[in-house]
Scaffold this motif. Structure first.
Motif, short mmCIF file in Angstrom:
data_model
loop_
_atom_site.label_atom_id
_atom_site.label_comp_id
_atom_site.label_asym_id
_atom_site.label_seq_id
_atom_site.Cartn_x
_atom_site.Cartn_y
_atom_site.Cartn_z
N UNK A 4 -7.93 7.39 -41.84
CA UNK A 4 -9.00 7.37 -42.85
C UNK A 4 -9.24 8.82 -43.28
N UNK A 5 -9.63 9.01 -44.54
CA UNK A 5 -9.98 10.36 -44.96
C UNK A 5 -11.29 10.33 -45.74
N UNK A 6 -11.90 11.49 -45.90
CA UNK A 6 -13.16 11.58 -46.61
C UNK A 6 -14.01 12.70 -46.06
N UNK A 7 -15.34 12.47 -46.02
CA UNK A 7 -16.24 13.50 -45.48
C UNK A 7 -16.21 13.42 -43.95
N UNK A 8 -16.35 14.57 -43.26
CA UNK A 8 -16.20 14.58 -41.81
C UNK A 8 -17.04 13.51 -41.09
N UNK A 9 -18.34 13.38 -41.46
CA UNK A 9 -19.19 12.41 -40.76
C UNK A 9 -18.70 10.98 -40.97
N UNK A 10 -18.38 10.69 -42.24
CA UNK A 10 -17.92 9.34 -42.59
C UNK A 10 -16.68 8.93 -41.81
N UNK A 11 -15.69 9.83 -41.79
CA UNK A 11 -14.43 9.43 -41.15
C UNK A 11 -14.61 9.21 -39.66
N UNK A 12 -15.52 9.96 -39.05
CA UNK A 12 -15.77 9.77 -37.61
C UNK A 12 -16.35 8.38 -37.37
N UNK A 13 -17.31 8.00 -38.22
CA UNK A 13 -17.88 6.65 -38.11
C UNK A 13 -16.82 5.58 -38.34
N UNK A 14 -16.06 5.77 -39.43
CA UNK A 14 -15.06 4.76 -39.82
C UNK A 14 -14.03 4.53 -38.72
N UNK A 15 -13.55 5.61 -38.14
CA UNK A 15 -12.45 5.43 -37.19
C UNK A 15 -12.94 4.67 -35.95
N UNK A 16 -14.19 4.93 -35.56
CA UNK A 16 -14.73 4.20 -34.41
C UNK A 16 -14.95 2.73 -34.73
N UNK A 17 -15.44 2.49 -35.94
CA UNK A 17 -15.64 1.11 -36.37
C UNK A 17 -14.29 0.37 -36.43
N UNK A 18 -13.28 1.06 -36.94
CA UNK A 18 -11.95 0.46 -37.02
C UNK A 18 -11.45 0.08 -35.63
N UNK A 19 -11.68 0.97 -34.68
CA UNK A 19 -11.24 0.69 -33.31
C UNK A 19 -11.94 -0.57 -32.79
N UNK A 20 -13.25 -0.67 -33.06
CA UNK A 20 -13.99 -1.86 -32.61
C UNK A 20 -13.42 -3.12 -33.24
N UNK A 21 -13.18 -3.05 -34.56
CA UNK A 21 -12.66 -4.23 -35.26
C UNK A 21 -11.31 -4.65 -34.67
N UNK A 22 -10.45 -3.65 -34.44
CA UNK A 22 -9.13 -3.97 -33.89
C UNK A 22 -9.29 -4.69 -32.55
#
Ligand SMILES: Cc1cc2nc3c(=O)[nH]c(=O)nc-3n(C[C@H](O)[C@H](O)[C@H](O)COP(=O)(O)OP(=O)(O)OC[C@H]3O[C@@H](n4cnc5c(N)ncnc54)[C@H](O)[C@@H]3O)c2cc1C
Lengths: 408, 458
Positions: free
Chosen positions: B280-298
């Motif tokens: 994922x790319x974007x603003x530092x805060x956003x990508x940190x949230x996104x990657x963790x959410x993605x891990x949960x979804x997986x």
């Protein structure tokens, strides 16, 4: 037919023509012609082996346009040994078409005969002192300028035996160390002696790399045989070099001499001096602060053939008063490549220009390099491009940190 | 064709050393990265648009076929000569003319290497997203001519989404400009799009105006491993349904992971059916949230393991396996067709299962990589070109593979183009009427059929 290349049939057929070599070949990035890069060369050799091409001057020209830097080999997904294929093709040319006269004189006569080489270099030094080189035509003058100022005395004229010790290593003194950069040889002795080693240095023959890479296998083998015999009797575990080019050739002797057991023993003992210091002797710099900003240039042979990458950098980083700055593309060929710079002046200068830009960007006042052939090229590049830097061997810098009393 | 006269005129135009006719030079321009090989009559090395215009005038006069060639990294034989054509080497037109930071556009010559453009714009905080994995080699001209894609294209779109304008030399040598520096432009037919993806059959692209966007400031990477392909595909859908758009969703199948693990030991399990590399790319805060959410979804969708990179070095380590896959493939086979059949995302698993069944049926090894976000699959058909029976099986297998892709609502080619390899399937996808339209366009722009003849259309 093509008996020297046939064994690479499998290698050339492995090429998928993906073109990854195009992105790393210093020659291709200047020339942008497929014949100058591994993909094209390998395809040409494949056609040659299929009998659809002959050993023509054009083919020779493309085989000649290779620095031997092995960047293509390192990055090839199919591991095609293009450097070896090119050398085999050059050897086939020499076998069927002979050596061009200048090569013949230089390789079979000059480089094979240490006394003669010494005499030639001395006369060049004299000619320079008398300003006779001014009389040379411009193209030759440019070439002559690549050779740096020559020392008053060769390594062998200054050589003194090291103190006897239980710990012994052998030292292979290369032609350029002896004739052009004796100070590197002396620093090597100095540093090893400081580490408690007795250094045994027989008067070796040329390593044979200029011959091998020009396709003169016969002389390369002859020299290899002589060097193996010279070192065979020595009771040492390691034979050190301070020249990446020599070192890479010496490690190849086992292949040049068809797996001869003595050659194998010899090749297995070959080690680069920086690597030996870091991994075996122990790195103990002296106290003198150097006050230098240093960057390192990877000699292709030292890096890709001998696999020595970290150790010279470890030495530089450990020296007092040295600020180390890594350059971008530090492992990209400088364009010297033995005699490539003499044969392809303009192209070599373009490749060198890019190297000097990268070096300039580091702000370094010193380039460290583990191969005298690169060193000549880089010194010339510094002069031509007005980059004020000293070009030195890591071992010389290490030796400089010893103030007189540290080890004597 | 008697080539003496056109050759002389070409030499007068370009100079002797820019018209290469020796067999050694022709051999060097007889291939791209596909298995096809065939030598041209000559290699022409133009310096600029004017040279190309002159070449095409001579070509028209003598009805002499010409093929534009970028870096020759094409995977479908697009720039491989047929029947004595002249190769037009575009690689020396490699100037970056302008990076216009006010309008966020770049103007470049067609022979610019993609990675050089990436470096130039990124040093100014700008971004040109298309990232075909040949980016260190391939040219912008080749990218536009094949409408190249890449891992980042799921989020950012493909080459055509960034081409604002072109300079094109027509078959008769006239020079036109299409589009311009504006994002909006609806004057007349969209010629920019027409030439994009035209594989050198409609005109020679010489200059390009590209749209740039701001460079994202941060990215994060994770690797998710699944026991079954179905779980992996469900997780991808799950991520997208939660309104997260990763830049990259790279799928590796089991064959690929085994191949990579055996050669490189990067820590892939041998018994997992799918590995998905997610960025994922974007603003530092956003990508940190996104990657963790993605891990949960997986994990929710049954991932057996999710590895999240915490540092750039760890991210590079996660990428190492995926990046090694081409090399591992190359070492495992004498020849390979890297296919790019593409299906709607919802059909991804069905397509992979059916392609695997084909591998069994034809006794071929077909590891599959895919861009799971956009349904673009790379079934890599391994074979030995020296074994005629194997080559025959490969052909039958590819026939069936394309009918499967089309049946599932997909396309022959997601990003590599038709070239030589897929031209016989074009009527399958377009129907007779559709193929007629393609033919009419070709006839209108290249009535003498001198531009890359025999490609795209049979
Ligand atoms: C290792 C590897 C990885 C790859 N990864 C990807 C990937 O991720 N995504 C992807 O989409 N592709 C990928 N490719 C395929 C290939 O790199 C692309 O198709 C690329 O766009 C081709 O560019 P090129 O400059 O090499 O073009 P070429 O191969 O030289 O030509 C391709 C086609 O474009 C035409 N052409 C070239 N230049 C011009 C011009 N100036 N005007 C008109 N026509 C022109 C040619 O006639 C030909 O039909 C990969 C290839 C390799 C070898």
């Amino acid at each position: 037919m093509n008996e020297l290349i046939n064994s690479y049939q499998d290698g050339v057929e492995r090429c998928l023509r993906c073109g990854i070599c195009l992105s790393v070949c210093p020659i291709y990035s200047e020339e942008r012609h497929e014949g100058t890069v591994a993909r094209g060369k390998v395809h040409l050799i494949r056609k040659l082996l299929e009998g659809k091409l002959q050993l023509t001057p054009r083919l020779r020209q493309y085989m000649d346009l290779c620095l031997g830097c092995q960047a293509c080999v390192e990055n090839c997904p199919s591991q095609v040994p293009t450097d070896k294929i090119v050398c085999a093709a050059r050897a086939q040319f020499v076998k069927e078409k002979g050596l061009p006269l200048v090569y013949y004189l230089a390789l079979r006569w000059g480089l094979k005969n240490p006394a003669l080489m010494s005499a030639l270099f001395t006369s060049l030094g004299l000619a320079r002192n008398m300003a006779l080189t001014k009389l040379l035509p411009q193209t030759l003058k440019d070439k002559e300028e690549i050779l740096p100022p020559l020392p008053a005395q060769t390594f062998w004229q200054q050589y003194k035996k090291t103190k006897p010790s239980r710990r012994k290593v052998a030292y292979f003194v290369g032609c350029l160390t002896n004739l052009v950069y004796p100070q590197v040889g002396l620093a090597t002795l100095h540093v090893l002696e400081a580490a408690g080693y007795e250094v045994i240095a027989p008067q070796a023959f040329c390593c044979g790399l200029p011959h091998y890479s020009s396709g003169d296998l016969e002389t390369a083998r002859e020299l290899a045989g002589k060097n193996v015999a010279l070192f065979d009797a020595l009771d040492v575990d390691a034979i050190l070099t301070d020249c990446g080019s020599c070192g890479s050739a010496l490690q190849e002797y086992v292949r040049w001499l068809d797996n001869d057991p003595r050659a194998r023993k010899f090749s297995e003992k070959i080690r680069d001096v920086s690597e030996f210091i870091v991994n075996t002797a122990g790195l103990k710099p002296g106290m003198r602060s150097l006050g230098r900003t240093v960057t390192y240039h990877d000699s292709c042979h030292l890096n890709r053939s001998m696999g020595v990458v970290k150790e010279p950098r470890a030495i530089l980083r450990a020296l007092p008063g040295v600020q180390y700055e890594e350059a971008i593309e530090a492992n990209r060929c400088c364009g010297g490549a033995g005699t490539f710079n003499l044969r392809h002046g303009d192209l070599s200068m373009k490749i060198l220009g890019r190297k000097m830009e990268n070096i300039k960007a580091t702000g370094a006042d010193t380039i460290a390099v583990g191969c005298p052939s690169c060193r000549m090229q880089l010194s010339y590049g510094a002069k031509k491009n007005n980059v004020p830097v000293d070009v030195l061997h890591p071992v010389e810098l290490l030796a400089m940190t010893f103030s007189g009393s540290d080890h004597e | 064709m008697d080539t003496a006269k056109p050759l002389q005129e070409l030499k007068n135009l370009l100079g002797e050393d820019r018209v290469l006719t020796k067999i050694e030079d022709r051999a060097c321009y007889s291939y791209d990265a596909s298995p096809y090989i065939s030598e041209p009559q000559a290699v022409l090395i133009p310096r600029d648009t004017r040279d190309i215009s002159g070449i095409l005038k001579i070509a028209s006069k003598y009805k002499m076929p010409v093929i534009p060639r970028g870096a020759g990294t094409g995977l479908s034989g697009g720039c491989v000569p047929v029947d004595g054509v002249f190769v037009l080497d575009m690689s020396k037109l490699n100037k970056i003319i302008e990076i216009d930071t006010k309008n966020l556009v770049a103007v470049v010559q067609a022979g610019v290497v993609l990675a050089d453009l990436h470096r130039a714009v990124e040093s100014l905080g700008l971004f040109y997203p298309p990232d075909p994995q040949s980016m260190n080699i391939c040219t912008i001209g080749g990218n536009i001519a094949t409408n190249a894609g890449g891992p980042r294209c799921f989020k950012y779109g493909v080459t055509k989404d960034y081409v604002l304008g072109l300079e094109v030399v027509l078959a008769d040598g006239r020079i036109i400009r299409t589009g311009g520096k504006t994002i909006k432009n609806v004057s007349g037919y969209d010629l920019t799009r027409l030439f994009t993806g035209s594989e050198g059959t409609l005109g020679v692209i010489t200059e390009v105006i590209l749209r740039l966007i701001p460079l994202p400031r941060a990215k994060r990477t994770a690797l998710a491993l699944f026991n079954t392909l179905e779980d992996g595909a469900a997780a991808v859908s799950g991520i997208i349904e939660r309104r997260i758009v990763p830049t990259t969703l790279e799928l590796m199948d089991q064959d690929n992971m085994i191949l990579i693990e055996k050669a490189k030991g990067v820590g892939f399990p041998m018994d997992a059916e799918a590995g998905i590399l997610i960025e994922v790319d974007g603003k530092p805060r956003e990508v940190a949230e996104d990657i963790n959410l993605i891990a949960e979804i997986c994990k929710e969708f049954g991932a057996r393991e999710v590895r999240i990179a915490q540092t750039p070095e760890e991210a590079a380590a996660l990428w190492a396996g995926r990046k090694a896959s081409f090399g591992c493939l190359a070492q495992s086979t004498p020849s390979v067709f890297i296919e790019d059949a593409t299906v709607p995302r919802s059909q991804l698993v069905t397509a992979i299962r059916e392609f695997k069944a084909l591998a069994k049926k034809y006794n071929l090894r077909i590891p599959i990589l895919g861009h799971a976000g956009d349904g673009n699959l790379h079934p890599d058909i391994c074979f030995d070109e020296k074994k005629p029976d194997e080559v025959a099986r490969v052909e039958q297998c590819i026939d069936e593979m394309f009918s499967i892709a089309l049946k599932l609502g997909g396309t022959l080619s997601g990003e590599h183009g038709i070239g030589i390899a897929k031209r016989k399937y074009v009527p399958w996808e377009f129907g007779e009427a559709g193929a007629d339209v393609l033919r009419s366009i070709k006839n209108a722009l290249d009535p003498l059929h001198i531009l890359n003849p025999g490609k795209v259309l049979l």
